[in-house]
Design an enzyme around this catalytic site. Structure first.
Site, PDB file in Angstrom:
ATOM      1  CG  ASP A 232       7.423  74.073 -80.385  1.00  0.00           C
ATOM      2  OD1 ASP A 232       8.111  74.597 -81.268  1.00  0.00           O
ATOM      3  OD2 ASP A 232       7.655  74.205 -79.174  1.00  0.00           O
TER       4      ASP A 232
ATOM      5  CE1 TYR B  30       2.505  66.005 -80.047  1.00  0.00           C
ATOM      6  CE2 TYR B  30       3.485  64.567 -81.702  1.00  0.00           C
ATOM      7  CZ  TYR B  30       2.371  65.200 -81.160  1.00  0.00           C
ATOM      8  OH  TYR B  30       1.133  65.009 -81.729  1.00  0.00           O
TER       9      TYR B  30
ATOM     10  CG  PHE C  38      -0.784  67.041 -85.693  1.00  0.00           C
ATOM     11  CD1 PHE C  38      -1.442  67.459 -84.546  1.00  0.00           C
ATOM     12  CD2 PHE C  38      -0.700  67.929 -86.759  1.00  0.00           C
ATOM     13  CE1 PHE C  38      -1.998  68.725 -84.454  1.00  0.00           C
ATOM     14  CE2 PHE C  38      -1.243  69.204 -86.693  1.00  0.00           C
ATOM     15  CZ  PHE C  38      -1.897  69.602 -85.528  1.00  0.00           C
TER      16      PHE C  38
ATOM     17  CG  HIS D  50      -5.044  72.876 -82.232  1.00  0.00           C
ATOM     18  ND1 HIS D  50      -4.737  71.830 -81.391  1.00  0.00           N
ATOM     19  CD2 HIS D  50      -3.943  73.075 -82.999  1.00  0.00           C
ATOM     20  CE1 HIS D  50      -3.499  71.422 -81.638  1.00  0.00           C
ATOM     21  NE2 HIS D  50      -2.998  72.159 -82.611  1.00  0.00           N
TER      22      HIS D  50
END
Length: 371
Positions: free
Chosen positions: A196, A198, A209, A330
């Site tokens: 998704d 931010y 990221f 992750h």
């Protein structure tokens, strides 16, 4: 945020299985939760009389009709509430119509041709695809143009356009496709999959990221920097979280959902972005070109997928062996210590790329700059 389940990339690309010569006509029944289920039987429930040997029905015709009507009403109500669900098969996503499309675009060879085609449409139809034609990198736009008029994508754009008009949506419209503007499709050598954008103010800008300079570095990215510094001792951890330099060097930073409602994680997932971003991965993995000469495409010998967490790993399931998939936990604070730290992915990626593309084939991971 912690990773969530995703659909395999192969679930979007597998071809329809051939139909068998004869298929029993299905009948529909209703389960306890109100959903319809199919049975291959063509006969009504029945039993055999021990005295006559003849079959008799458990239910009268009137009772059976009442049950069937109730099942149909329950199914219709559920569909009206939830909308049609996409299954994991490519037939349902790409090959089977999901409603009629009112938009048709000619095959274009440039952004200008697509823009001219839009200008000849009704204002409402043109508005749906204006963001793509105006802001997507031209080579990506041309590679993906057939996807833009598919019913699922038009439905997605109606949803996103309405959200952008009535709610705060991240990233800003001009940045939704930034992943496509900083590096040509032909130069992509590494793919890093996020989930998704931010969802807090000022963070999302179209790269997974990454955050704009001046924004606080998110925890997952801090852990990525920490792993980088372990693999490359000379790497100086930047004071910013902007990863645009990686993209310029051939790294696709792609979220599987490209928009999100402010402060509501996952609010635009399941609306169609996952299908579109799977198509993006397809044009990356399926591109073919001569290995040298005028038509040379640097990434045509394969790309590296960095699959961090279950979500990305499922997206990468079944990727052709021509490519390299590096899997680990992750980088989020909840998972990084369970296998992300020490995974060596940045060095492994470069070793694989240099083996195929020569000494200059790797990514300059240290190109981010300290400030």
């Amino acid at each position: 945020m912690p990773p969530q389940p995703a659909r395999s990339i192969t679930s979007y690309f597998n071809k329809l299985p051939s139909s068998p010569a004869t298929v029993p006509k299905p009948t529909t029944s209703t389960t306890a939760n109100g959903t319809a289920s199919a049975s291959a039987s063509t006969a009504s429930p029945s039993s055999t009389s021990p005295t006559t040997g003849q079959k008799r029905s458990f239910l009268s015709d009137a009772a059976r009709k009442a049950i069937e009507d109730g099942a149909a009403e329950a199914s219709a109500a559920k569909k009206a509430k939830t909308g049609p669900a996409l299954s994991g098969k490519v037939a349902d996503v790409f090959l089977k119509s999901q409603g009629s499309s009112s938009i048709s675009l000619p095959k274009a060879k440039s952004r200008e041709e697509l823009a001219a085609a839009l200008s000849g449409m009704e204002a409402g139809d043109a508005e749906l695809l204006r963001m793509e034609v105006d802001t997507m990198g031209e080579d990506w736009l041309l590679a993906l143009q057939d996807e833009l008029t598919k019913p699922y994508f038009l439905s997605l754009k109606r949803f996103v356009t309405a959200e952008q008009k009535t709610k705060k949506v991240f990233p800003p419209a001009k940045d939704v496709y930034q992943w496509s503007t900083l590096c040509p499709l032909k130069d992509i050598r590494v793919v890093i999959i996020g989930q998704d954008p931010y969802h807090d103010d000022g963070q999302a800008h179209g790269l997974a990221f990454s955050v704009a300079k001046g924004m606080r570095i998110p925890p997952s990215l801090r852990n990525i920097y920490k792993e980088m510094s372990q693999e490359y001792p000379g790497f100086k951890i930047p004071k910013h979280g902007y990863l645009g330099e990686w993209v310029k060097h051939g790294v696709l930073l792609l979220n599987t959902s490209l928009t999100v409602r402010a402060h509501e994680a996952g609010s635009h997932s399941g609306k169609g972005w996952e299908t579109f971003t799977a198509a993006v991965l397809r044009v990356v993995t399926e591109r073919l070109s001569p290995s040298e000469g005028e038509g040379h495409v640097p990434g045509a010998k394969g790309v590296v997928f960095m699959a961090w967490g279950a979500h990305a790993q499922k997206m990468c399931a079944g990727v052709d062996k021509k490519h390299l998939v590096l899997s680990s936990a992750h980088p989020s604070p909840l998972a990084a210590s369970r296998g992300f730290f020490g995974n060596g992915h940045f060095k492994k990626a470069n070793a694989w790329l240099e083996e195929r593309y020569g000494p200059q084939g790797g990514i300059d991971w240290e190109s981010l700059g300290e400030n």
